[in-house]
Write a protein that holds these residues in place. Structure first.
Motif, PDB file in Angstrom:
ATOM      1  N   PRO A  23       0.810  -1.232   0.000  1.00  0.00           N
ATOM      2  CA  PRO A  23       0.000   0.000   0.000  1.00  0.00           C
ATOM      3  C   PRO A  23       0.838   1.274   0.000  1.00  0.00           C
ATOM      4  CG  PRO A  23      -0.884  -1.576   1.561  1.00  0.00           C
ATOM      5  CD  PRO A  23       0.420  -2.144   1.073  1.00  0.00           C
ATOM      6  N   ILE A  24       1.990   1.271   0.655  1.00  0.00           N
ATOM      7  CA  ILE A  24       2.841   2.471   0.676  1.00  0.00           C
ATOM      8  C   ILE A  24       3.391   2.773  -0.717  1.00  0.00           C
ATOM      9  CG2 ILE A  24       4.979   1.325   1.362  1.00  0.00           C
ATOM     10  CD1 ILE A  24       4.624   4.170   3.300  1.00  0.00           C
ATOM     11  N   GLU A  25       3.670   1.724  -1.505  1.00  0.00           N
ATOM     12  CA  GLU A  25       4.140   1.921  -2.883  1.00  0.00           C
ATOM     13  C   GLU A  25       3.041   2.545  -3.744  1.00  0.00           C
ATOM     14  OE1 GLU A  25       5.075  -2.196  -3.693  1.00  0.00           O
ATOM     15  OE2 GLU A  25       7.230  -1.767  -3.575  1.00  0.00           O
ATOM     16  N   ILE A  26       1.819   2.102  -3.527  1.00  0.00           N
ATOM     17  CA  ILE A  26       0.685   2.629  -4.287  1.00  0.00           C
ATOM     18  C   ILE A  26       0.449   4.094  -3.926  1.00  0.00           C
ATOM     19  CG2 ILE A  26      -1.814   2.411  -4.637  1.00  0.00           C
ATOM     20  CD1 ILE A  26      -1.378  -0.659  -4.191  1.00  0.00           C
ATOM     21  N   THR A  27       0.552   4.418  -2.643  1.00  0.00           N
ATOM     22  CA  THR A  27       0.410   5.811  -2.198  1.00  0.00           C
ATOM     23  C   THR A  27       1.485   6.690  -2.809  1.00  0.00           C
ATOM     24  OG1 THR A  27      -0.614   5.117  -0.140  1.00  0.00           O
ATOM     25  CG2 THR A  27       0.361   7.319  -0.172  1.00  0.00           C
ATOM     26  N   LYS A  28       2.734   6.201  -2.817  1.00  0.00           N
ATOM     27  CA  LYS A  28       3.844   6.962  -3.415  1.00  0.00           C
ATOM     28  C   LYS A  28       3.598   7.171  -4.912  1.00  0.00           C
ATOM     29  CE  LYS A  28       8.847   7.024  -4.161  1.00  0.00           C
ATOM     30  NZ  LYS A  28       8.715   7.627  -5.450  1.00  0.00           N
ATOM     31  N   ARG A  29       3.143   6.126  -5.598  1.00  0.00           N
ATOM     32  CA  ARG A  29       2.860   6.253  -7.032  1.00  0.00           C
ATOM     33  C   ARG A  29       1.788   7.318  -7.266  1.00  0.00           C
ATOM     34  NH1 ARG A  29       0.470   1.092  -9.634  1.00  0.00           N
ATOM     35  NH2 ARG A  29      -1.271   1.728  -8.309  1.00  0.00           N
ATOM     36  N   MET A  31       1.048   9.915  -5.394  1.00  0.00           N
ATOM     37  CA  MET A  31       1.633  11.243  -5.144  1.00  0.00           C
ATOM     38  C   MET A  31       2.554  11.649  -6.297  1.00  0.00           C
ATOM     39  SD  MET A  31       2.166  11.050  -0.964  1.00  0.00           S
ATOM     40  CE  MET A  31       3.849  11.415  -1.127  1.00  0.00           C
ATOM     41  N   ASP A  32       3.357  10.706  -6.799  1.00  0.00           N
ATOM     42  CA  ASP A  32       4.248  11.000  -7.933  1.00  0.00           C
ATOM     43  C   ASP A  32       3.450  11.347  -9.185  1.00  0.00           C
ATOM     44  OD1 ASP A  32       6.431  10.508  -6.300  1.00  0.00           O
ATOM     45  OD2 ASP A  32       6.807   8.497  -7.102  1.00  0.00           O
ATOM     46  N   LEU A  33       2.339  10.670  -9.395  1.00  0.00           N
ATOM     47  CA  LEU A  33       1.494  10.972 -10.554  1.00  0.00           C
ATOM     48  C   LEU A  33       0.878  12.361 -10.449  1.00  0.00           C
ATOM     49  CD1 LEU A  33      -0.241   7.527 -11.113  1.00  0.00           C
ATOM     50  CD2 LEU A  33       1.266   8.714 -12.730  1.00  0.00           C
ATOM     51  N   GLN A  34       0.459  12.757  -9.262  1.00  0.00           N
ATOM     52  CA  GLN A  34      -0.101  14.098  -9.070  1.00  0.00           C
ATOM     53  C   GLN A  34       0.961  15.166  -9.359  1.00  0.00           C
ATOM     54  OE1 GLN A  34      -3.324  14.975  -8.582  1.00  0.00           O
ATOM     55  NE2 GLN A  34      -3.761  12.794  -8.807  1.00  0.00           N
ATOM     56  N   ARG A  35       2.176  14.961  -8.862  1.00  0.00           N
ATOM     57  CA  ARG A  35       3.271  15.916  -9.134  1.00  0.00           C
ATOM     58  C   ARG A  35       3.583  15.970 -10.627  1.00  0.00           C
ATOM     59  NH1 ARG A  35       5.786  14.540  -3.774  1.00  0.00           N
ATOM     60  NH2 ARG A  35       6.113  12.616  -4.628  1.00  0.00           N
ATOM     61  N   ALA A  36       3.621  14.801 -11.270  1.00  0.00           N
ATOM     62  CA  ALA A  36       3.915  14.748 -12.706  1.00  0.00           C
ATOM     63  C   ALA A  36       2.817  15.435 -13.515  1.00  0.00           C
ATOM     64  CB  ALA A  36       4.071  13.292 -13.145  1.00  0.00           C
ATOM     65  N   MET A  37       1.570  15.309 -13.075  1.00  0.00           N
ATOM     66  CA  MET A  37       0.461  15.978 -13.763  1.00  0.00           C
ATOM     67  C   MET A  37       0.607  17.502 -13.639  1.00  0.00           C
ATOM     68  SD  MET A  37      -3.651  15.660 -13.158  1.00  0.00           S
ATOM     69  CE  MET A  37      -3.530  16.346 -11.502  1.00  0.00           C
ATOM     70  N   LEU A  38       0.957  17.985 -12.452  1.00  0.00           N
ATOM     71  CA  LEU A  38       1.177  19.428 -12.275  1.00  0.00           C
ATOM     72  C   LEU A  38       2.320  19.914 -13.155  1.00  0.00           C
ATOM     73  CD1 LEU A  38       0.725  19.804  -8.427  1.00  0.00           C
ATOM     74  CD2 LEU A  38      -0.773  20.677 -10.227  1.00  0.00           C
ATOM     75  N   LEU A  39       3.392  19.139 -13.226  1.00  0.00           N
ATOM     76  CA  LEU A  39       4.520  19.487 -14.089  1.00  0.00           C
ATOM     77  C   LEU A  39       4.081  19.538 -15.547  1.00  0.00           C
ATOM     78  CD1 LEU A  39       7.632  19.900 -14.479  1.00  0.00           C
ATOM     79  CD2 LEU A  39       7.780  17.414 -14.693  1.00  0.00           C
ATOM     80  N   GLY A  40       3.287  18.575 -15.961  1.00  0.00           N
ATOM     81  CA  GLY A  40       2.816  18.527 -17.346  1.00  0.00           C
ATOM     82  C   GLY A  40       1.891  19.676 -17.694  1.00  0.00           C
ATOM     83  N   ASN A  41       1.029  20.035 -16.754  1.00  0.00           N
ATOM     84  CA  ASN A  41       0.049  21.094 -17.033  1.00  0.00           C
ATOM     85  C   ASN A  41       0.624  22.494 -16.898  1.00  0.00           C
ATOM     86  OD1 ASN A  41      -2.314  19.590 -17.697  1.00  0.00           O
ATOM     87  ND2 ASN A  41      -2.437  18.978 -15.577  1.00  0.00           N
ATOM     88  N   THR A  42       1.618  22.688 -16.064  1.00  0.00           N
ATOM     89  CA  THR A  42       2.162  24.029 -15.865  1.00  0.00           C
ATOM     90  C   THR A  42       3.386  24.310 -16.728  1.00  0.00           C
ATOM     91  OG1 THR A  42       3.478  23.293 -13.972  1.00  0.00           O
ATOM     92  CG2 THR A  42       1.308  24.215 -13.514  1.00  0.00           C
ATOM     93  N   ALA A  43       4.262  23.328 -16.876  1.00  0.00           N
ATOM     94  CA  ALA A  43       5.513  23.555 -17.606  1.00  0.00           C
ATOM     95  C   ALA A  43       5.664  22.650 -18.824  1.00  0.00           C
ATOM     96  CB  ALA A  43       6.702  23.335 -16.669  1.00  0.00           C
ATOM     97  N   HIS A  44       4.619  21.845 -19.103  1.00  0.00           N
ATOM     98  CA  HIS A  44       4.680  20.879 -20.207  1.00  0.00           C
ATOM     99  C   HIS A  44       5.896  19.971 -20.080  1.00  0.00           C
ATOM    100  CE1 HIS A  44       1.307  22.885 -22.115  1.00  0.00           C
ATOM    101  NE2 HIS A  44       1.919  24.023 -21.864  1.00  0.00           N
ATOM    102  N   GLY A  45       6.298  19.699 -18.830  1.00  0.00           N
ATOM    103  CA  GLY A  45       7.462  18.860 -18.555  1.00  0.00           C
ATOM    104  C   GLY A  45       7.157  17.387 -18.734  1.00  0.00           C
ATOM    105  N   LYS A  46       8.159  16.660 -19.189  1.00  0.00           N
ATOM    106  CA  LYS A  46       8.030  15.225 -19.412  1.00  0.00           C
ATOM    107  C   LYS A  46       8.549  14.451 -18.209  1.00  0.00           C
ATOM    108  CE  LYS A  46       8.409  15.323 -24.411  1.00  0.00           C
ATOM    109  NZ  LYS A  46       9.101  14.751 -25.564  1.00  0.00           N
TER     110      LYS A  46
END
Length: 90
Positions: A23-29, A31-46
């Motif tokens: 479950p901790i791995e799923i929680t980390k994933r 959180m990482d997906l949320q950060r990656a989505m913010l990066l993609g939407n604000t800076a178009h970062g890959k």
């Protein structure tokens, strides 16, 4: 692990099973997906997404994440990866 172009995702079939066991791995994933989505939407970062196909082969794709739902990760180019197939986001 094989690196692929995001356009190759059209040909993939994914397992319906969760690839992470803790479950901790799923929680980390999540959180990482949320950060990656913010990066993609604000800076178009890959980001690099490491995932398994239905035969448990390991792949990595570099792309922009536009949206994350309860079950699906929406990528640039109207492509999708099921969240449960993703091992890691860098």
């Amino acid at each position: 692990m094989k690196t692929i172009a995001k356009e190759e995702l059209l040909n993939f079939h994914y397992s319906k099973m969760e690839v992470l066991s803790e479950p901790i791995e799923i929680t980390k994933r999540n959180m990482d997906l949320q950060r990656a989505m913010l990066l993609g939407n604000t800076a178009h970062g890959k980001v690099k997404i490491t995932f398994l196909d239905f035969q448990h082969n390991l792949f990595q794709v570099e792309t922009t994440i536009w949206a994350v739902t309860e079950e699906i990760v929406c990528l640039k180019g109207n492509l999708f990866i099921p969240k449960n197939a993703i091992i890691e986001i860098d």
